[in-house]
Each structure stands twice: as C-alpha cells, then as structure tokens.
Design a protein around this motif. Structure first.
Motif, PDB file in Angstrom:
ATOM      1  N   ARG A  44       0.959  -1.203   0.142  1.00  0.00           N
ATOM      2  CA  ARG A  44      -0.063   0.333   0.185  1.00  0.00           C
ATOM      3  C   ARG A  44       0.842   1.245  -0.134  1.00  0.00           C
ATOM      4  O   ARG A  44       0.284   2.408  -0.259  1.00  0.00           O
ATOM      5  N   GLU A  45       1.615   1.536   0.315  1.00  0.00           N
ATOM      6  CA  GLU A  45       2.975   2.114   0.793  1.00  0.00           C
ATOM      7  C   GLU A  45       3.324   2.509  -0.388  1.00  0.00           C
ATOM      8  O   GLU A  45       3.606   3.085  -0.465  1.00  0.00           O
ATOM      9  N   ASN A  46       3.894   1.358  -1.256  1.00  0.00           N
ATOM     10  CA  ASN A  46       4.210   1.610  -2.526  1.00  0.00           C
ATOM     11  C   ASN A  46       3.773   2.899  -3.460  1.00  0.00           C
ATOM     12  O   ASN A  46       3.898   4.136  -3.607  1.00  0.00           O
ATOM     13  N   VAL A  47       2.728   1.971  -3.009  1.00  0.00           N
ATOM     14  CA  VAL A  47       1.308   3.086  -3.920  1.00  0.00           C
ATOM     15  C   VAL A  47       0.747   4.203  -3.312  1.00  0.00           C
ATOM     16  O   VAL A  47       1.205   4.904  -4.373  1.00  0.00           O
ATOM     17  N   ALA A  48       0.756   4.437  -2.456  1.00  0.00           N
ATOM     18  CA  ALA A  48       0.901   5.395  -2.413  1.00  0.00           C
ATOM     19  C   ALA A  48       1.719   6.171  -2.634  1.00  0.00           C
ATOM     20  O   ALA A  48       1.254   7.713  -2.784  1.00  0.00           O
ATOM     21  N   SER A  49       2.374   6.291  -2.199  1.00  0.00           N
ATOM     22  CA  SER A  49       4.142   7.377  -2.469  1.00  0.00           C
ATOM     23  C   SER A  49       3.595   7.499  -3.917  1.00  0.00           C
ATOM     24  O   SER A  49       4.261   8.915  -4.130  1.00  0.00           O
ATOM     25  N   HIS A  50       3.410   6.291  -4.479  1.00  0.00           N
ATOM     26  CA  HIS A  50       3.950   6.566  -6.222  1.00  0.00           C
ATOM     27  C   HIS A  50       2.318   7.238  -6.170  1.00  0.00           C
ATOM     28  O   HIS A  50       2.190   8.285  -7.361  1.00  0.00           O
ATOM     29  N   LEU A  51       1.329   6.974  -6.026  1.00  0.00           N
ATOM     30  CA  LEU A  51       0.032   8.028  -6.390  1.00  0.00           C
ATOM     31  C   LEU A  51       0.512   9.236  -5.487  1.00  0.00           C
ATOM     32  O   LEU A  51      -0.266  10.356  -6.696  1.00  0.00           O
ATOM     33  N   GLN A  52       1.333   9.430  -4.816  1.00  0.00           N
ATOM     34  CA  GLN A  52       1.248  10.963  -4.630  1.00  0.00           C
ATOM     35  C   GLN A  52       2.383  11.915  -5.477  1.00  0.00           C
ATOM     36  O   GLN A  52       1.981  12.360  -6.101  1.00  0.00           O
ATOM     37  N   LYS A  53       2.855  11.149  -6.027  1.00  0.00           N
ATOM     38  CA  LYS A  53       4.011  11.806  -6.585  1.00  0.00           C
ATOM     39  C   LYS A  53       3.094  11.680  -8.470  1.00  0.00           C
ATOM     40  O   LYS A  53       2.796  13.026  -9.366  1.00  0.00           O
ATOM     41  N   TYR A  54       2.271  10.827  -8.480  1.00  0.00           N
ATOM     42  CA  TYR A  54       1.593  10.882  -9.529  1.00  0.00           C
ATOM     43  C   TYR A  54       0.600  12.366  -9.908  1.00  0.00           C
ATOM     44  O   TYR A  54       0.124  12.451 -10.992  1.00  0.00           O
ATOM     45  N   ARG A  55      -0.354  12.360  -8.329  1.00  0.00           N
ATOM     46  CA  ARG A  55      -1.074  13.207  -8.496  1.00  0.00           C
ATOM     47  C   ARG A  55      -0.194  15.105  -8.176  1.00  0.00           C
ATOM     48  O   ARG A  55      -0.768  15.694  -9.219  1.00  0.00           O
ATOM     49  N   LEU A  56       0.267  14.842  -7.803  1.00  0.00           N
ATOM     50  CA  LEU A  56       1.659  15.856  -8.387  1.00  0.00           C
ATOM     51  C   LEU A  56       1.563  16.713  -9.355  1.00  0.00           C
ATOM     52  O   LEU A  56       1.742  18.029 -10.187  1.00  0.00           O
ATOM     53  N   TYR A  57       2.266  15.685 -10.656  1.00  0.00           N
ATOM     54  CA  TYR A  57       2.229  15.139 -12.261  1.00  0.00           C
ATOM     55  C   TYR A  57       1.227  15.893 -12.620  1.00  0.00           C
ATOM     56  O   TYR A  57       1.268  16.748 -13.571  1.00  0.00           O
ATOM     57  N   GLN A  79       9.778  11.195 -16.762  1.00  0.00           N
ATOM     58  CA  GLN A  79      10.036  10.513 -18.416  1.00  0.00           C
ATOM     59  C   GLN A  79       8.879   9.398 -17.743  1.00  0.00           C
ATOM     60  O   GLN A  79       8.238   8.996 -18.792  1.00  0.00           O
ATOM     61  N   LEU A  80       8.543   8.936 -16.854  1.00  0.00           N
ATOM     62  CA  LEU A  80       7.781   8.120 -16.452  1.00  0.00           C
ATOM     63  C   LEU A  80       6.806   8.637 -16.589  1.00  0.00           C
ATOM     64  O   LEU A  80       5.589   7.560 -17.473  1.00  0.00           O
ATOM     65  N   PHE A  81       6.392   9.525 -16.148  1.00  0.00           N
ATOM     66  CA  PHE A  81       5.184  10.299 -16.701  1.00  0.00           C
ATOM     67  C   PHE A  81       4.583  10.691 -17.771  1.00  0.00           C
ATOM     68  O   PHE A  81       3.777  10.399 -18.179  1.00  0.00           O
ATOM     69  N   ALA A  82       5.691  10.915 -18.144  1.00  0.00           N
ATOM     70  CA  ALA A  82       5.779  11.329 -19.809  1.00  0.00           C
ATOM     71  C   ALA A  82       5.252  10.584 -20.777  1.00  0.00           C
ATOM     72  O   ALA A  82       4.657  10.470 -21.915  1.00  0.00           O
ATOM     73  N   SER A  83       6.199   9.105 -20.714  1.00  0.00           N
ATOM     74  CA  SER A  83       5.475   8.010 -21.220  1.00  0.00           C
ATOM     75  C   SER A  83       4.069   7.525 -21.307  1.00  0.00           C
ATOM     76  O   SER A  83       4.217   7.054 -21.904  1.00  0.00           O
ATOM     77  N   THR A  84       3.664   8.582 -20.312  1.00  0.00           N
ATOM     78  CA  THR A  84       1.990   7.107 -20.425  1.00  0.00           C
ATOM     79  C   THR A  84       1.136   8.460 -20.388  1.00  0.00           C
ATOM     80  O   THR A  84       0.949   9.427 -19.162  1.00  0.00           O
ATOM     81  N   PRO A  85      -0.166   8.400 -21.044  1.00  0.00           N
ATOM     82  CA  PRO A  85      -0.996   8.852 -21.677  1.00  0.00           C
ATOM     83  C   PRO A  85      -1.959   9.083 -20.025  1.00  0.00           C
ATOM     84  O   PRO A  85      -2.030   8.072 -19.616  1.00  0.00           O
ATOM     85  N   VAL A  86      -1.586  10.014 -19.960  1.00  0.00           N
ATOM     86  CA  VAL A  86      -2.895  10.563 -18.502  1.00  0.00           C
ATOM     87  C   VAL A  86      -4.493  10.401 -19.126  1.00  0.00           C
ATOM     88  O   VAL A  86      -4.870  11.130 -19.786  1.00  0.00           O
TER      89      VAL A  86
END
Length: 318
Positions: free
Chosen positions: A190-203, A220-227
DNA sequence: CCTCTAATAT
DNA sequence: AATATTAGAG
C-alpha cells in the motif's frame, strides 16, 4: 530449450523456510498486461448469444481472490535456471530483462477509442528469480532475519498498470489500497502505491496548470504514460462515480468495469486477510532508460518480470 | 483503520 | 532523482 518449470511441492518437513513467490509461472506475467478494461466479448456478440457481459465480478472481488491465491501460493516454486542472476544496486534488487530488439510494447499514447481492439499477441513470459541481500551497515545475518525490502522500481510497465487501474477506478476511488489490490502485483504494498500515487497526483496537477506540453523536462516515467481523461472527476455526478461506501463487507464496487487484469488462476475461499505476503520488488523494464549507463542484459533472455527474493523469512509484521 | 498532504530521509 | 518514511490532520 531448457525450459523446465519445476514446481516442487515442499512440505517443509525440517523447518526450513523456502518461499519463493513465483505465482507468475504460468501467468501472464505482469510484464505484459492485457488491455485494460474492455469487455472480452463485444456487446453485439454477447447479445447475439444471450450471454451476459461479465456479470458482477466487481473486479475487486476477483482480484481479491487473486490476492488470496497469491498469498496462498507463495511457497513452493523453485526455478533452477541458469539464467543470469544479476544484482543491481545495493538496494535495488531488480532484475531487468526484456525483449531486446523487438517491438516493444506500446509506449505511445495509444488511446483506443472504444471499439478498437487490436491487440498484439505476446507470449507469456516467465519469471526470473533474484535474490539479494545487502544489509547496509551492520552485519550479515546468515539467518537473514530482517531485511529491508529493496526499493521498488516503477518501470513504465508497472506505471502503466498503475495508471490503468487508477483511470478505471476514477480519481475518486483511486486510493492506495484499492489500487494496490487491483493492480494485483505481487509484492506491491500500500505504501508503495501511496507514495507513487502522491507523486503522480502532483504530476497531474503540475500538468494541468501548464496545459502546454513540457516535453523535455518532465518525468520520463509519467511522460511516457498518457494521462487518461477520466482522471479528473469530482464525484458526484459525473459519470463515474459512485459512492464507494467503505463497508468492509464490501459487496462490490459501483464500478461497472469488466475486468482489468488477469487474475491468477485458482482461488481459495477466503474472505479477507491481512497482507502478510512478502517478497517484493517488481521489476520489469523495457527499453530506453535515462542516460545512465546501464549495462546488462547479457543473457538477453526474454524473461523478466517479477522479482522476489527468497527470503523465506516471513516478517509477518511490519 | 485508512487516506492526504507535506516534509524529510535514504 | 526516485522512493520510502513519518507526521499530523481528517
């Protein structure tokens, strides 16, 4: 040749702990995930045959089962492969292997409209095993009694899964726990996801502010994934959402989504339990990376996916 | 108990 | 830089 999957059924008669999480052996590895959402059968066909388009699997239920399965399975899969066993950083125990010189996966904004379905065929990959032990400063306990899990590496594939799930849940229900369960990735916490989710949201936020592209500099990571566009919703009215009351009993989610991901085979009658499975580190990578110098894939195998380290020890607590 | 945000540590 | 961890409020 030389593909021998050996699934030994240990009973642990002596008191040894051998636990390797390799439920992926016969599964569509986490590396190649089938298309997200989308019914397997076109509505027309379904209608023609009078079959219901995926009843209420509430995907959560299904996935939950998968989780249970995983947890249950986690014990009895050995793979004596002579593949390359690489060890990455001191803390990142990620095994990276990927199809090399071939068309990779979709890295492009491939947003299928709605009825399009062109899926390429892929073979199921196997998993590789990896062990790592690098206790930072201290001592090396042969017992390997407590080890920190290696950092999770969010590869594009993994991130894609993440995004897909989030998109399908709707920003509203996309909370760490649910995401984690739906992603159905072994070892993901869960924490893994939470952490990533946080970052993703910021992005996402960052991106919204500046509606214009920011190609060069961005993750790059987020950039390569279309939102996905479904990623903004407030709730309430829109189309998606629904209230997800948090009843533990949880009948099912108000999400009319078919089935996003491949649920592991077999199932076990088990309502719900904590999350004691360990083993973690998911690795899966695909081609280009940052400009570092990552050397490897010497073996050039097309295997690669989940990596777990055989600790055998069950921290059982965290 | 779980989530969110922000700050901080590795 | 990318993640993990923690703190504190809800």
């Amino acid at each position: 040749m030389g593909e021998e999957v050996k699934i030994a059924d240990y009973q642990g008669g002596g008191g040894d702990d051998e636990r390797v999480s390799e439920w992926e052996l016969g599964l569509p590895s986490a590396a190649d995930l089938p298309p997200l959402s989308q019914a397997l059968i076109p509505p027309e066909l379904a209608s023609a045959f009078s079959i219901s388009p995926e009843p209420f699997r509430t995907l959560l239920d299904v996935n939950r089962a998968s989780q249970d399965t995983i947890s249950a399975i986690r014990g009895g899969a050995s793979q004596a492969f002579s593949s390359s066993n690489f060890q990455l950083d001191d803390r990142a125990t990620v095994l990276e292997a990927d199809a090399a010189a071939f068309a990779d996966e979709e890295l492009e904004p491939d947003r299928d409209g709605s009825g399009s379905d062109s899926r390429k065929l892929r073979k199921i990959d196997s998993t590789a095993e990896e062990a790592d032990s690098a206790a930072p400063p201290a001592n090396d306990d042969p017992s390997a009694r407590s080890m920190k899990r290696p950092r999770l590496v969010w590869t594009p594939q993994l991130h894609k899964r993440f995004v897909d799930v989030v998109a399908h849940l709707g920003i509203k229900n996309a909370v760490p726990k649910t995401i984690m369960q739906l992603m159905n990735v072994e070892g993901l916490t869960r924490e893994n996801v939470a952490s990533h989710l946080q970052k993703y949201r910021l992005y996402l936020k960052r991106m919204q502010g500046l509606s214009n592209e920011g190609p060069s500099s961005s993750d790059q990571l987020f950039a390569s994934t279309p939102v996905p566009q479904s990623l903004h919703e407030s709730g309430g009215g829109g189309g998606g959402g629904g209230s997800a009351g948090h009843s533990h009993g949880n009948g099912h989610l108000p999400v009319p989504i078919p089935l996003p991901y491949p649920p592991p085979p077999a199932m076990m009658p088990m309502p719900m339990l904590g999350m004691p499975p360990m083993g973690m580190t998911v690795g899966n990578h695909h081609g280009f990376n940052s400009l570092g110098s990552q050397r490897d894939w010497s073996g050039a195998n097309k295997f690669g996916s989940v990596v777990s380290y055989p600790h055998g020890v069950t921290p059982s607590d965290k």
